[in-house]
Structure formats: structure tokens, C-alpha cells
Design a protein around this motif. Structure first.
Motif, PDB file in Angstrom:
ATOM      1  N   GLU A  45      23.431  -1.227 -52.142  1.00 26.18           N
ATOM      2  CA  GLU A  45      24.739  -1.884 -52.010  1.00 26.18           C
ATOM      3  C   GLU A  45      25.604  -1.157 -50.980  1.00 26.18           C
ATOM      4  O   GLU A  45      26.277  -1.796 -50.164  1.00 26.18           O
ATOM      5  CB  GLU A  45      25.444  -1.896 -53.377  1.00 26.18           C
ATOM      6  N   LYS A  46      25.570   0.152 -50.994  1.00 27.81           N
ATOM      7  CA  LYS A  46      26.351   0.948 -50.048  1.00 27.81           C
ATOM      8  C   LYS A  46      25.949   0.625 -48.608  1.00 27.81           C
ATOM      9  O   LYS A  46      26.786   0.673 -47.696  1.00 27.81           O
ATOM     10  CB  LYS A  46      26.134   2.450 -50.326  1.00 27.81           C
TER      11      LYS A  46
ATOM     12  N   ARG B 214      26.034  -8.951 -58.713  1.00 32.99           N
ATOM     13  CA  ARG B 214      24.709  -8.634 -58.170  1.00 32.99           C
ATOM     14  C   ARG B 214      23.738  -8.157 -59.259  1.00 32.99           C
ATOM     15  O   ARG B 214      22.589  -7.818 -58.959  1.00 32.99           O
ATOM     16  CB  ARG B 214      24.823  -7.574 -57.073  1.00 32.99           C
TER      17      ARG B 214
ATOM     18  N   ILE C 221      28.158  -1.114 -58.136  1.00 31.65           N
ATOM     19  CA  ILE C 221      27.367  -2.334 -57.997  1.00 31.65           C
ATOM     20  C   ILE C 221      28.221  -3.490 -58.513  1.00 31.65           C
ATOM     21  O   ILE C 221      28.574  -3.511 -59.697  1.00 31.65           O
ATOM     22  CB  ILE C 221      26.055  -2.283 -58.815  1.00 31.65           C
TER      23      ILE C 221
ATOM     24  N   LEU D  19      21.751  -4.911 -50.782  1.00 31.11           N
ATOM     25  CA  LEU D  19      21.427  -5.423 -52.116  1.00 31.11           C
ATOM     26  C   LEU D  19      21.811  -6.886 -52.276  1.00 31.11           C
ATOM     27  O   LEU D  19      22.965  -7.270 -52.056  1.00 31.11           O
ATOM     28  CB  LEU D  19      22.137  -4.587 -53.191  1.00 31.11           C
TER      29      LEU D  19
ATOM     30  N   ARG E  58      22.728   1.172 -56.187  1.00 33.82           N
ATOM     31  CA  ARG E  58      24.007   1.629 -55.602  1.00 33.82           C
ATOM     32  C   ARG E  58      23.828   1.993 -54.135  1.00 33.82           C
ATOM     33  O   ARG E  58      24.684   1.711 -53.293  1.00 33.82           O
ATOM     34  CB  ARG E  58      24.558   2.821 -56.384  1.00 33.82           C
TER      35      ARG E  58
ATOM     36  N   ASN F 229      17.498  -8.827 -47.055  1.00 40.06           N
ATOM     37  CA  ASN F 229      18.147  -8.414 -48.285  1.00 40.06           C
ATOM     38  C   ASN F 229      17.128  -7.866 -49.266  1.00 40.06           C
ATOM     39  O   ASN F 229      15.944  -8.215 -49.229  1.00 40.06           O
ATOM     40  CB  ASN F 229      18.882  -9.601 -48.922  1.00 40.06           C
TER      41      ASN F 229
END
Length: 385
Positions: free
Chosen positions: A22-23, A49, A45, A27, A19, A3
């Protein structure tokens, strides 16, 4: 793949990166000095997070906006504490192995803690090597008759320790990469990952006026940004209806330099909402960025996306964004004559301006927004795991 945790005291490019992380399901958290209520417009987001440590940075933000504290010494101390304390706070919160991507000057403690837990630390530097930057700015201020006190020595010392400790250093341009190598950092430790641009907001929506020639500037009017070189070039430019449109705060040094000079045909708009910039880019014949030092100025990608040719120095990351003579011009620093010659070519050749505008809109399709940036960062993370 581990992570990812990120540290960025402000937004900068790091929320774009978050972003992308996360995609890709990477993240864990982005740690920021921004108060959460200022981040309500961040999409892509999950709020869970975003971790905020705003106690010192909020003072810094308010001070910059309202000028509450006039002492430079105190302001430098507040800026230092904001970065140092969020770094130490994140270090106390990290309890398992992760990949930490921290903006330079705010990742030393958390980076060492991450490595102790079996993780990896990436120092993300948005500008040139800090000592290279400091020396260049001291030299530039002196050229204009000003004394530059220099970057906080505490910050310089900390950043150079970060460069040494980090598993990797990421920079956004070849100019920034070469500055690190010039300062003795191994090329193998440096990864160049070029920024993207928000093409949902920036695209061509109008054409420049036909009854005047409009030159556009966005950014702080400062010694570092090289505004006075554009001013000198604009004064030399031959056109009966020339216009320089300026968006940005004016620093005290530039105010002093302009005090005895004519500002005819120059319009100072000071502050314009980001959402309104696309129209100004689109209706300008050329955007000029004569900076002395920047890692990669994202305004260049915004201008190109709006079909506005760019004139920029080699020290802005321009060489990684567009080709000289195709979508704009790449020039040496400190050269008002070069700026003037490029402007004059566009004035004298209407077809050339149209061709460059079209080439600019085609070029941004290759930049691919922020997705390519996220993909390159993901590859870097995979390579060090």
C-alpha cells in the motif's frame, strides 16, 4: 507495474507485506479468512482493500481457542476447507491481470486463474519445503516416543502443485531455500526475502536483573519448537539463581514429557499480550529458540531489538539475522549440550552478555523494520513484470 493481490488465511507476516504494498501504491486487495471486526487494529491499510472470507476460518479460530471439536480428523478437514475455499473464492473474484502473492496451500486455483488472465503468481512459503518439513517432524516425534500422523496429504499434494505452477516461490531464509533445493526445486525459481520486525513496539526499555540469570522463551512449547532441548540444557546450567521464563501454550506431548520432571526455577506465563513482550525480552539475559524447523522465527528479531542475545538453531533462519558469537549463538538442532555451553559462557562472562546485547541493538538497525522486506518484494514484482 501490475496491482498486487494477496491471500493469507490469517495475519502472519502478510499484513506487514500489505502495508508495504500500500505504501508503494501497489496493493489492490488482501484477502483473508479473518473476520473484519478482528482486523480493526490494522493500520496503514485502507479497510476498503481488506476482503474477508471468514466462514470456515472463523470456525477454525473458535475451535482452537475453545476446543469445541476434539476429533483430529474433523479438525484437519476444517483447516483444509478454510484454505481451499478462500483460494477458490478469490479465483472466482479475480477478473483482470494482477500479481498474486498467496501464502502456500491457499493459492493454487487463484494462481492459475491469475496466470490465465496474463498475470503472475508468487507462492509465498513461510517454512521449509512441505515434504522436507513433514519428514523432519515425523523423525523428531519418533525421537521422543510419539507418533506424528504427518501433515495432511491433501495439503502436501496441493503445495507441491503450487511450487510447480508458481512463477516464483518466496521464502524467508537460507535454511528454507536450501530445503526446496534439496527437494529438487530449481534455485532460479526461489527468491529469499528476509522478514523484518516491528521496531515501533520492540526496543530495549530496561536491563536484566543482577540478582539472577534469566533465560527467556516465547512460542508454543512443542516437539517442533524443541522445547525439551532447552529444558535439558537449563537443568545442566550451573548458576545458583537461574530462572527460565516461559511464554506460550504447552502442547500435550510436552505436558507428558514434563509430568515426571522437576520444573523448579521455571515460570510458565502461558499467554502474554504482544505489547508486553518488550519488557520481558529487555529484562532477560538471553532468548533461546532450539526449533527443529521454522522458515524464519520473527521472535528472534524482536529479541535482538530489545537487546536480548539469541541462541537459535540453524533451522530457524538465524543465519540470516545475526552472526554466531556476535549477537548470539547459532547451534545445531537437537543439541542440549551446545545450548548449555552457550548459556554457561554468558553466565560466566558478564561483559560478554553486555557486548552481545549492545551488538544486538546495533544489528537491528540494519534489518530496517519491514521497509527492506517491502523493498525486496517490490523489486521481485518488477523483475517478473
Amino acid at each position: 507495474m501490475k496491482n498486487v493481490n494477496q491471500i493469507s488465511i490469517g495475519r502472519f507476516h502478510h499484513f506487514h507485506l500489505a502495508r508495504q504494498m500500500e505504501k508503494r501504491g501497489l496493493l489492490e486487495f488482501i484477502w483473508t479468512g479473518y473476520p473484519l471486526f478482528k482486523l480493526r487494529d490494522e493500520v496503514g491499510i485502507p479497510h476498503s482493500r481488506i476482503k474477508s472470507y471468514p466462514w470456515v476460518h472463523s470456525i477454525n479460530m473458535a475451535n482452537k481457542r475453545f476446543g469445541l471439536i476434539r476429533s483430529k480428523r474433523i479438525n484437519r478437514k476444517i483447516e483444509w476447507l478454510a484454505c481451499e475455499l478462500i483460494d477458490k473464492y478469490v479465483a472466482s473474484e479475480i477478473t483482470s491481470s494482477t500479481v498474486l502473492i498467496a501464502l502456500s496451500s491457499m493459492g493454487l486455483h487463484a494462481g492459475i486463474k491469475t496466470q490465465q488472465l496474463g498475470g503472475y503468481y508468487i507462492c509465498d512459503r513461510g517454512s521449509s519445503h512441505i515434504r522436507f518439513q513433514n519428514e523432519l517432524l515425523i523423525e523428531e516425534y519418533a525421537r521422543w516416543g510419539f507418533s506424528f500422523e504427518g501433515i495432511n496429504p491433501q495439503v502436501i499434494k496441493k503445495e507441491e502443485l503450487e511450487y510447480e505452477v508458481a512463477d516464483k516461490i518466496t521464502v524467508p531464509s537460507e535454511f528454507a531455500k536450501k530445503s526446496f533445493m534439496r527437494m529438487g526445486v530449481s534455485e532460479a525459481k526461489i527468491s529469499k526475502i528476509i522478514y523484518g520486525a516491528n521496531f515501533d513496539r520492540f526496543f530495549k526499555i530496561a536491563d536484566p536483573p543482577k540478582n539472577c540469570f534469566r533465560v527467556f522463551w516465547v512460542g508454543e512449547l512443542s516437539i517442533r519448537k524443541g522445547f525439551m532441548y532447552l529444558y535439558e540444557a537449563f537443568q545442566m546450567l550451573k548458576h545458583p539463581r537461574k530462572e527460565l521464563l516461559v511464554v506460550g501454550a504447552v502442547t500435550p506431548e510436552i505436558k507428558k514429557l514434563l509430568a515426571s520432571k522437576s520444573t523448579a526455577n521455571i515460570t510458565f506465563l502461558h499467554k502474554v499480550a504482544n505489547k508486553d513482550l518488550a519488557l520481558l525480552y529487555s529484562t532477560s539475559h538471553v532468548f533461546v529458540l532450539p526449533s527443529i524447523e521454522e522458515g524464519m522465527a520473527m521472535v528472534q528479531g524482536e529479541a535482538l531489538a530489545c537487546g536480548c542475545p539469541v541462541i537459535a538453531t540453524t533451522n530457524t533462519g538465524s543465519e540470516d539475522l545475526f552472526k554466531n558469537g556476535v549477537e548470539g549463538y547459532i547451534i545445531p538442532i537437537r543439541s542440549p549440550n551446545s545450548i548449555k555451553e552457550c548459556l554457561q559462557q554468558l553466565v560466566d562472562n558478564h561483559l560478554l552478555q553486555s557486548q552481545m546485547s549492545e551488538a544486538a541493538t546495533q544489528r537491528v538497525k540494519q534489518i530496517n523494520g519491514w521497509d527492506r522486506y517491502g523493498e525486496e518484494f517490490s523489486k521481485l514484482i518488477a523483475s517478473i513484470n
